[in-house]
Every structure is written in C-alpha cells, then in structure tokens.
Design an enzyme around this catalytic site. Structure first.
Site, mmCIF file in Angstrom:
data_model
loop_
_atom_site.group_PDB
_atom_site.id
_atom_site.type_symbol
_atom_site.label_atom_id
_atom_site.label_comp_id
_atom_site.label_asym_id
_atom_site.label_seq_id
_atom_site.Cartn_x
_atom_site.Cartn_y
_atom_site.Cartn_z
ATOM 1 N N LYS A 165 -7.482 1.575 -3.278
ATOM 2 C CA LYS A 165 -7.654 2.210 -1.966
ATOM 3 C C LYS A 165 -7.019 3.586 -1.891
ATOM 4 O O LYS A 165 -7.573 4.508 -1.293
ATOM 5 C CB LYS A 165 -7.109 1.325 -0.854
ATOM 6 C CG LYS A 165 -5.636 0.999 -1.033
ATOM 7 C CD LYS A 165 -5.224 -0.238 -0.289
ATOM 8 C CE LYS A 165 -3.872 -0.686 -0.774
ATOM 9 N NZ LYS A 165 -3.944 -1.770 -1.764
ATOM 10 N N ASP B 213 -0.711 1.765 3.606
ATOM 11 C CA ASP B 213 -1.802 0.960 3.069
ATOM 12 C C ASP B 213 -2.985 0.945 4.048
ATOM 13 O O ASP B 213 -4.130 1.202 3.678
ATOM 14 C CB ASP B 213 -1.282 -0.463 2.809
ATOM 15 C CG ASP B 213 -2.380 -1.417 2.399
ATOM 16 O OD1 ASP B 213 -2.721 -1.449 1.199
ATOM 17 O OD2 ASP B 213 -2.913 -2.127 3.280
ATOM 18 N N LYS C 107 -6.998 2.619 3.919
ATOM 19 C CA LYS C 107 -8.194 1.833 4.232
ATOM 20 C C LYS C 107 -8.947 2.452 5.404
ATOM 21 O O LYS C 107 -10.181 2.480 5.421
ATOM 22 C CB LYS C 107 -7.796 0.386 4.515
ATOM 23 C CG LYS C 107 -7.282 -0.313 3.246
ATOM 24 C CD LYS C 107 -6.536 -1.603 3.564
ATOM 25 C CE LYS C 107 -6.097 -2.310 2.282
ATOM 26 N NZ LYS C 107 -5.198 -3.455 2.571
#
Lengths: 435, 435
Positions: free
Chosen positions: B108, B204, B208
C-alpha cells in the site's frame, strides 16, 4: 473483434424499460467520462422495443421493432439485453454471439438455464459474455466471485437476493401481520409485482442461486437443480417463534460445498426460508436491500451489500460490464470464460445436511419430551437444544437439531405431527448461520 | 507477453513471511484448480528472501537473496511482491516491469506514493499491475471500484481499513478503558505491532485512502494529499459522549467528491476519527474486521465487509490477482490501466465541509448557550442540535453542527475553549454518516 483507440463501441440496446432507459440516460450524460475509462466512445446505435410508437422520448431513428435483425447488424459491436425471459431472447443472443457481438445481459432466467450454450457461442466467436446485473442488481458480486476469488476455494454463498420477499418478511417482522395481508401491502407500495409468483415462490431467487453456484463452484448448475421453497407458507407464528429464539426469518439462496463421509464433494443449491441469528450480518438486512455472504477457505467471511433492483442500480452494473467489454475491445483482451472444470454433482435436497427448528404445542403432561425425543432418535437426528414452556392446559416445546440429512428431518417432523401428545406443529423451519 | 494454453506461468515471489508462505502453500495445494481457472499452470520459480538460511521450510533450490536479479530473470513472467516498504522494492518492481514482467503486490505504501510511475512502466511494457491486497486484505474492493463501477460515478467512499485501530476503538467502547491501556492490551493480544505508529497515527489508513481515492475519482492522489489524524487523542470521554448520542467512534478513511458553490469539483481525502450513528452499517463493524461503504450516483449505497489482514485472507486477494494476470497472459488481454483522466484537484482539509460534535463542561448560569452560540454564528457555523444537562455546579452542553468548512469549525472550537463560562472542552469530533 478489436477496436483502435478512438473508434466508437457501437451498442444495440434490446428493451428500453426501467433499466434500459437508465442505461441510455447514463450513456448520454456520462459520455465523456465513459469514453475516457473505456478507451473509446460508447454509443447506442439501435434500440429494439416491441412498440416503437410507444417511445416518443427516444431518438426515433434508433428505434426498431426488429431485434433479430439488429443483433446481427454489421454496425453493432455489443448487445445489451434488458428484455428478460427466455425466448425469443435466447435466439437473439445466440445469433448475436455467432455474428461476433459481445453480450451484456441482466437476464437471470436465461443465464440460469442456458449459460453453457451462450458461453460456447461466445467462445467460438472470441467475444465476451457479461451478466453482473443478473444477480443482486448494483452489488458488484459476480466479478468478485469470478475474478477476485479465482485463487480461493469458495465453500458457501448465502444471499438475500430477492428484494420483494425480503421486504415482505421484514414487514411481517415489524408489524406482526400475516403473509397475505403483507403481500397486499407490498403490492400497494409497489414492492411486489401484480403477479408476484416469480418472487414469492422463489423462482427468481432460484435462478440467481443457480448462477451463483455455477460461478462459485466451477460447476454447471441450472435452475432445475435448485431446491426451491417460497415464502407463502411463512406464518406470523414462524416469525414470532424466530423472535423468541433471537432469530430472524429470511428467504436465502444457499450454495454450499458439501463433503460426504468418503470425502466426495458435491454442491447443495437451494432456496428456502430460514431462521438466522440476529447477530448474523444477513439478519440485519431489511427492506428491499440485497446482501450476499460468502465464505472461502483463505478469504474467510465476506459480505456484499447494496440495492438489488431498480432502474439506476441495475444500470450501474450493466454499464460496468459495458465498459469492461469496451476495454477488452480496445485492449484486445477477453473477459473471463465459463469455468466449469470442477463439474461437481448436485446433491439432492433430501441428502443435504440441514438443521431444523421445530416448535410444537403439546399436551401438558409428563413424558412428552421423551416421546418426541424418541422420534428424533429413531430417525438418527441429534437434538441441539430444547425449550419447554407451560401454557394453561398445553405446553410449548421447541427443538433445534444438529445437522442431519434433510429427508430424515422431514420424516421426523411428519411422524411427530402424528403423535397424540402433539396438538399442533406451530412452526418448522431450517436454521442457518450458526454452525 | 502471451502464453499458449498449457505453458506454465512462472512466478517470482519477493518476501516469504506470513502472506508469502500462504501464497506458496495455496499455489501448491490448489495447483490443479488454479491451472484450470487460469488456463495454465502457475508455478513459483524463485523466492527472494533476505536470509535464505532462515527458511529451511522452503524448497532450497528456489531461494535467493538476490531479488534484483530475480525480478529481471528470463525465467520469470510475474512478480508477486510481499516485502512492503518503498525502497528497494520500488526499484525492483520498476526493473521487473521494464523487463516485461507483470506485477502483483500488496504494497500500500508504494502504491499510494508511486502508482503513477509503476503504471507508466507497466504500460510501456504492455504488462499488468494488480494490487487488490493493498487495501482491505481479502475484501474484493479494488476490482469492484476499478471495473464493476467503471460505468458509474462514485461520490463517496468511507472505510474502516485498519484492523488495529478498529480493534482498539471497539475494545475502548466495550470496556470503557482509555487509549493507552487498550493499546497495551492490543499489543499483548497480537493485534498491535511492537511499533504501532503506522496504524495508530493513521499512516496505514492514509496510504489506503490515497489508493481508494485515486481509483474512485480517476485522479492521482498520493499519501501526502491525505489529511491524517490518528486515534492517540481519542479519549474514554469521546467514546462515552458518542454513546450518549447513539453513535460509535471509528477511524475512517474518507474519500469524497466535493462540489463548490460554482459547481467546480474537487476531492477530499482524509483519515480521522469520527462519530457515526449506530444505525450506520460501519458502526457495527467491530474487532479487527474491515468494511468499506461506497456511494455512487447510479448504484446507490454499497458495502463490502471482510477480513482486512492476516496471511490467508491477504493471500486470497494476491492469488485472485495472480489468476487474472495468468488469464491475461493466456488470453492475450490486459488488466485495467491507470485511470487518472478526471485529474480533480485535492481540496485542503480547512476548506472541506465537515460536521462537528462538541461537548463542553460549562458554568451552570443563564446565558451560556447564548454566548457559545454566538461564537458559532461569528464563524458562520450553523448549529444542528443542542443538548444541555445540569450537573451540580457545572452543566454539560453538547452541540452538533451542520456542514461547514473544517477550518471554521476548528477556529470556532478554539475560541469557545477560551470563553470564561467554558470549564472544559470534553470532546470534539467530526460526525459522519447522517447527512
């Protein structure tokens, strides 16, 4: 047939009702964006309708009543079929596929029964066959099953795939009303068709179950392979019995990979009302929404939720397929073909392991449970839970079984109904979502 | 590069940890089924790991520590990258793409920041770049966004895309405990990494969000475009304030199409804690599960739910991509390319319309609400609802606003905090899911 960048993709639209008119509208309104995404403009070059004179709102020069000629026209690259039903649509699409046209269709009945010959025709011509809109309307479901999960082993698919029946069952649960009056109300509100047979008797869901099982298990499954029970026999007592047990009643399309004692695999494909725990994702799907729950070996549990019907939602799925066809034409590729390599046998319903909920009114005397339990034991059915409650001169007895072959459960219930101590079988329903 | 039926698709695996070992296992165990679905056998021909001597469980002849050579090897068709991080992975993948290898990755961070150059390299070589596993693990999400909804206009994506933070927030809600002790507990249970920064500070989720926004809005969005706030400042008071209002606190990745007064479109991409009504689908997603809610013009509301992390679930997504690459090689097609034609501007957070919940401890005297309301009015912020409650010598005042530019809401809160009548700002949080 491949296209160079910029050359338009020419679409023949068959049928221009609720969905077709939305497809036409979106193709026009979003022409620029769609061309950018597809790699070429996507243009409607013909619209076949039964009565062109009834469509003053459509460009008159595109209209024709002669679908059979339109589908083989040299000027057409893709056929978008939104007529529904089997004949004459099957012949049109086969002719179109043979003439090298790709097909996008929302026709569940046709796909459920004739996908093998349609795929063969598409393969022979090297063209695409897409049908995302045939199951669960706008919900991206078939592409995930065919492509995203192509590297996984799907073990179970359980879906609320018919909005009409889900609306009726949700309303019965909310109001406590019976089936007939709720169906009447659904008709008044436009949630049920004038002839609701296809929905309430489970034919619509059975077609969708056949499609889902075929894709999930790489096996040809047709509607006639699907065990089908509708919701007409669901009573207010069933719903209240479910409530008492912390469960909801839903009409589910269930596709399962079943392994027998010798490790031989088969598939069970069925549509029937079930009780599922309120804690299950599917129990909370109310009204006309659809949702499909998928279990796969590696992925684990998945759920897909959205609108299962309606003009715009279904058009969204059709246009997604149309862009895929266009991209393939521009890029020179092909969509996924039929995947039937597993060719698993379909297990008859009687041999399918299910669990039953049985609710009885019984005589309020000693020994009733022993008698009832003996009948279960005689049929090799193991009991998971029992509840008894006294009510004046009768008592209520609720039994939930472990998994057993459906036929054994059926004959158990038949025999229990004949016991003298059993006044009434109040509710019998299969239980899912908790094993 | 196209393959004839039967010629094996040769895979180089970069990284063989939790996910990689599951990919290797499934490729072996399901070899027959995967070959049938892909149209050719799919075989691992090399595995690059940092320390080959640490992997006695793997076939020794496949192991190498020299990833840079493996990715350009003549014997490799597809690179499956499960190492993570940006360098040296970026260089390996660019070299591989230039050498005509297709790439499947779960990375990602790399995709969020470097998808443009990766797509360009893939395009130049006519190969595929797939990355389903990079967002929401096993949930088929990117394929639906890129393909199923390619004919629709996505207007909003809101997702729980980080399992660690969802686990922590769910646990805080259940136990009433504070953030720090819950994080410790999550670490003990293995739900949080030794260094939890990437998760709890929202990095994180921001990666995304960038990927989701790029695909949804056909616009290049990188992680640095994403407004990011983590959960470290979420207090037990926030959670209980949410509960009082029938809401849950979730860390959401939010991607929105925003239209200003002149009709000019932009996108807002952000990660921050929000209060959402308990009736919203996302509020009921607890523990380490992921779920992504999508709104599109034609499709309406959709939701995708499943496991967002873990070896087997992530491997399921990787294998789906791998089968797609294999099918393309056998069939001669291509997967979807970058779609960035819309090239919408990213709207700064301060100009993004949001709604606030503000909970205050105030003096229990007349005129407090008037003073507070005046501050909102001074900043052009319209109030949607107010609740007041007396508590001994202080009172509690809860305000929920209508949509207003985020900067105006921030400065309103700053100024309110300075009012003499305000003892404490108990909780400030954005509200989503009810406009």
């Amino acid at each position: 047939m491949s296209k160079k960048d910029g050359q338009p993709i020419r679409v023949a639209l068959l049928g221009c009702g609720t969905v077709g008119s939305e497809v036409a509208r979106l193709l026009t309104e979003q022409a620029g964006e769609l061309a950018a995404r597809a790699g070429a403009p996507v243009e409607i070059v013909g619209i076949a309708v039964r009565r062109p004179d009834k469509h003053p709102e459509l460009p008159q020069d595109l209209l024709t009543s002669d679908a059979a000629s339109l589908v083989v026209s040299e000027n057409v690259d893709v056929i978008v079929e939104l007529v529904g039903g089997i004949e004459p649509v099957r012949e049109w699409l086969l002719a179109g596929l043979k003439a090298g046209k790709s097909v996008v269709t929302a026709n569940k009945a046709l796909l459920a029964d004739h996908s093998a010959e349609l795929f063969e025709a598409a393969d022979a011509s090297g063209v695409d066959l897409y049908f995302e809109a045939s199951v669960a309307g706008a919900i991206p479901l078939l592409r995930p099953l065919r492509e995203s999960l192509a590297g996984d082993r799907i073990t179970r698919v359980m879906g609320i795939v018919n909005g009409t029946t889900n609306f009726i069952l949700s309303a019965m649960d909310e109001t406590g009303a019976g089936y007939s009056e709720t169906l009447d109300e659904a008709s008044r509100l436009g949630y049920a068709e004038a002839d609701p047979t296809a929905d309430v008797d489970g034919y619509d869901a059975a077609s969708k179950a056949a499609i889902l099982a075929s894709l999930s298990f790489h096996t040809r499954v047709t509607a006639s392979d699907v065990h089908r029970e509708g919701i007409a026999d669901v009573t207010a007592s069933d719903i209240s019995a479910a409530r008492l047990l912390g469960r909801a009643v839903k009409l589910l399309a269930i596709c399962e990979r079943v392994r027998d004692d010798n490790g031989v695999e088969s598939v069970s494909v069925r549509v029937h009302p079930v009780m599922i725990p309120l804690s299950h994702q599917l129990a909370r799907v109310n009204g006309a929404f659809n949702a499909v729950y998928v279990e796969a070996d590696a992925a684990g549990e998945l759920m897909f939720y959205g609108q299962g019907a309606g003009g715009a939602p279904t058009a969204s799925a059709v246009l997604g397929d149309l862009v895929a066809v266009a991209r393939n034409m521009v890029g020179g590729g092909r969509g996924p073909r039929e995947s039937a390599h597993a060719a698993l046998p379909v297990r008859p319903m009687g041999q399918t392991p299910t669990r039953y909920h049985v609710s009885l009114d019984v005589a309020d005397i000693a020994g009733v449970l022993a008698q009832v339990a003996q009948v279960f034991a005689d049929h090799g059915v193991s009991i998971a839970a029992v509840r008894q409650r006294d009510r004046h001169s009768t008592a209520s007895l609720v039994v939930i079984t472990h998994l057993a072959p459906d036929a054994a459960l059926q004959s158990t219930v038949d025999e229990i109904a004949k016991l003298d101590v059993v006044h009434e079988v109040v509710s019998v329903m299969r239980v899912e979502g908790e094993d």
